[in-house]
Design a protein around this motif. Sequence first.
Motif, short mmCIF file in Angstrom:
data_model
loop_
_atom_site.label_atom_id
_atom_site.label_comp_id
_atom_site.label_asym_id
_atom_site.label_seq_id
_atom_site.Cartn_x
_atom_site.Cartn_y
_atom_site.Cartn_z
N ILE A 243 0.84 -1.19 -0.02
CA ILE A 243 -0.44 -0.36 0.06
C ILE A 243 0.80 1.03 -0.33
N LEU A 244 2.16 0.98 0.85
CA LEU A 244 2.81 2.56 0.78
C LEU A 244 3.43 2.50 -0.55
N SER A 245 3.46 1.47 -1.15
CA SER A 245 4.16 2.22 -2.62
C SER A 245 3.41 2.05 -3.78
N LEU A 246 2.12 2.86 -3.67
CA LEU A 246 0.60 3.39 -4.54
C LEU A 246 1.52 4.41 -4.17
N ASP A 247 0.89 5.13 -5.09
CA ASP A 247 0.51 6.50 -5.80
C ASP A 247 -0.45 7.10 -4.63
N SER A 248 -0.53 8.32 -4.44
CA SER A 248 -0.89 9.11 -3.02
C SER A 248 -2.63 8.80 -3.21
N ALA A 249 -3.05 9.04 -4.28
CA ALA A 249 -4.75 8.62 -4.61
C ALA A 249 -4.92 7.52 -3.87
N ASP A 250 -4.34 6.60 -4.21
CA ASP A 250 -4.89 5.04 -4.24
C ASP A 250 -4.51 4.87 -2.83
N GLU A 251 -3.40 5.06 -2.12
CA GLU A 251 -2.63 4.30 -0.44
C GLU A 251 -3.76 5.44 -0.24
N GLU A 252 -3.51 6.67 -0.42
CA GLU A 252 -4.91 7.06 0.68
C GLU A 252 -6.16 5.95 0.89
N THR B 152 -5.49 2.41 2.61
CA THR B 152 -5.58 2.99 3.44
C THR B 152 -6.78 2.92 4.02
N ALA B 153 -7.99 3.45 3.72
CA ALA B 153 -9.30 4.06 4.42
C ALA B 153 -9.82 2.61 4.14
N ALA B 154 -9.35 2.27 3.30
CA ALA B 154 -10.78 0.85 3.43
C ALA B 154 -10.08 0.21 4.16
N VAL B 155 -9.66 -0.59 4.61
CA VAL B 155 -8.00 -1.50 5.46
C VAL B 155 -8.52 -1.01 6.77
N LEU B 156 -8.30 0.39 7.59
CA LEU B 156 -9.47 1.14 8.39
C LEU B 156 -10.78 0.60 8.30
N ARG B 157 -11.52 0.87 7.32
CA ARG B 157 -13.18 0.37 7.44
C ARG B 157 -13.27 -0.88 7.20
N TYR B 158 -12.67 -1.75 7.02
CA TYR B 158 -12.54 -3.71 6.87
C TYR B 158 -12.27 -3.77 9.30
N GLY C 7 -12.72 -1.76 11.21
CA GLY C 7 -13.55 -1.25 12.08
C GLY C 7 -13.42 0.32 13.02
N VAL C 8 -11.67 0.87 12.42
CA VAL C 8 -11.13 2.16 13.30
C VAL C 8 -10.84 3.27 12.28
N ASP C 9 -11.77 3.01 11.13
CA ASP C 9 -11.73 4.37 10.53
C ASP C 9 -12.13 5.79 10.80
N GLU C 10 -12.97 5.68 12.34
CA GLU C 10 -12.99 6.85 12.86
C GLU C 10 -12.06 7.70 13.88
N GLU C 11 -11.38 6.50 14.31
CA GLU C 11 -10.60 6.90 15.13
C GLU C 11 -8.63 7.47 14.41
N ALA C 12 -9.33 6.92 13.37
CA ALA C 12 -7.75 7.05 12.75
C ALA C 12 -7.68 8.08 11.87
N ASP C 13 -8.93 9.06 11.47
CA ASP C 13 -8.74 9.93 10.03
C ASP C 13 -7.85 9.05 9.15
N GLU C 14 -8.43 8.34 8.61
CA GLU C 14 -7.88 7.50 7.37
C GLU C 14 -6.65 7.86 6.89
N ARG C 15 -5.73 7.68 8.18
CA ARG C 15 -4.47 7.77 8.22
C ARG C 15 -3.83 6.30 8.78
N PRO C 16 -2.88 6.37 8.80
CA PRO C 16 -2.49 4.92 9.46
C PRO C 16 -2.58 4.75 11.43
N ILE C 17 -2.82 4.13 12.46
CA ILE C 17 -2.66 4.53 13.61
C ILE C 17 -1.66 4.50 14.24
N ALA C 18 -0.48 3.61 14.00
CA ALA C 18 0.73 2.87 14.58
C ALA C 18 1.65 3.38 13.44
#
Length: 498
Positions: free
Chosen positions: A440-449, A452-458, A460-471
């Motif tokens: 995911i980190l090697s994707l272009d910026s729009a696809d990376e975002e 990442t947002a999809a992973v966070l949705r899956y 169940g922590v998308d609200e706490e993460a603001d669409e960015r990696p938590i750790a």
Amino acid sequence: MRRPSPRLGAAAAAAAALLAGSLLAPAPAAAGPASAASADPAAASASDRSGEDILDRLLAVPGMRLIEEKPAEGHRFFVLAYTQPVDHRDPGSGTFEQRLTVLHRGTDRPTVFSTSGYDLPADPRPSRSEPARIADANQVSLEYRFFGESRPDTGSDWSALTSEQAADDQHRIFTALDPLYPREWIATGGSKGGMTAVFYERFHPGDMDGVVAYVAPNDADRPGDRAYERMLERVGTAECRQALEEVQVETLERRESMVERYEDWAERNDASFDRIMGSADKALEAVVRDLAWGFWQSGSEEGCASIPSPDASDAELWSWLDRTYGVAFFTDEVVERYSPYYYQAGTELGDPRPRARHLDHLLRYPDLSARDHVPAEVEMGPFDPRLTWGTDFWVRARAENMLFVYGENDPWSAERYRPGRWTEDSHAFEAPGTNHYASILSLDSADEEAATAAVLRYAGVDEEADERPIAPYDAELDGRAEEERAGEQGMPPTLPGR
């Protein structure tokens, strides 16, 4: 929108325990004081803080055994063994112990279920997959059946080595651990591990809340399909492709001297060829045929400048072959480790063998196939395309919460999974200019975002993460995972997964 997760509850787990028998049964959810902690994530987190030890809860699972606990900053890390049936259709067929590791972050966090599709390192150390970092999740990592120390005692009978049996292994472990980790679960893996995650989702679609599969080949064995050949005909520059062809031809034209070097190398390194490949001559031809594939799988355009010219000395040519491909792979000592993959490739996964027409006049083993990398005493049936055909159709029509990442220059990415237009929250991304290590980190910026947002949705922590990696990135945990995936544990250059 996230789909519901109809996972096994207490009654279903108890019923499964009765059906499977006490030796093999996963722990029922309603087992003493742990059940209160499993009822909801807040209670589970409170139980951690109140001193109920996660290791005690893991070892309360029937059939679970601790091998070792190792230190891990901000986590706990356990190496475990779990008793599995050799054949999930026949509980009386015997059992074996399957190794797994648990990187524990907290029972109030989501959990990532990771598999490479191969063995775990001989001495596992704490490492974290990309989805686990993004969601700050726990991680369960599983050694694949018939690999490493997870080998059933079935002798030359490998008929239980199937993707469906492996999916059932994951299902039983998930069923056993879900009461301990009640938040969302995501399956992940790279290449053969990505295929493993996809097959698990197909066979047990109610277990996971999402799937993140990296460079997962979709070798559906369509008649007349030349996708892999076309990939090798277009990747890189014409000059680089021509240089690779010339070095392949030159190596086989110098076959006698190259074989002599191979045999000398094997003697110095206590290696042999007689048990699997049969000879250094056959092993050399296998190296040469895979050379272009291996070059692009793990290399890049920058490596083209190092390709020897046709007038290079034997020593220069041999040294480059070893650096680029790794001649140790086709020795008995290494290929035996990966024979279970070749068994699956020849029976159900697909065994891509793109033609190299410029070598046809030089080949002594033109019919080289997966069978040649499996011990002769192991019986292999014919290839059955139902798994690959059915899974390809299933992903196109029914994928839910599945994310695929591929590398633009990766030969294994020539055949890829493509979620259909009407599938739910499922996506496929391509990392530009990237090989088999796409992330995911090697994707272009729009696809990376978006990924990442999809992973966070899956998770169940998308609200706490603001669409960015938590750790944040951890050089020890995350760097070690990257090293393992890049082959530092001995993964051969042209198997899916390196």
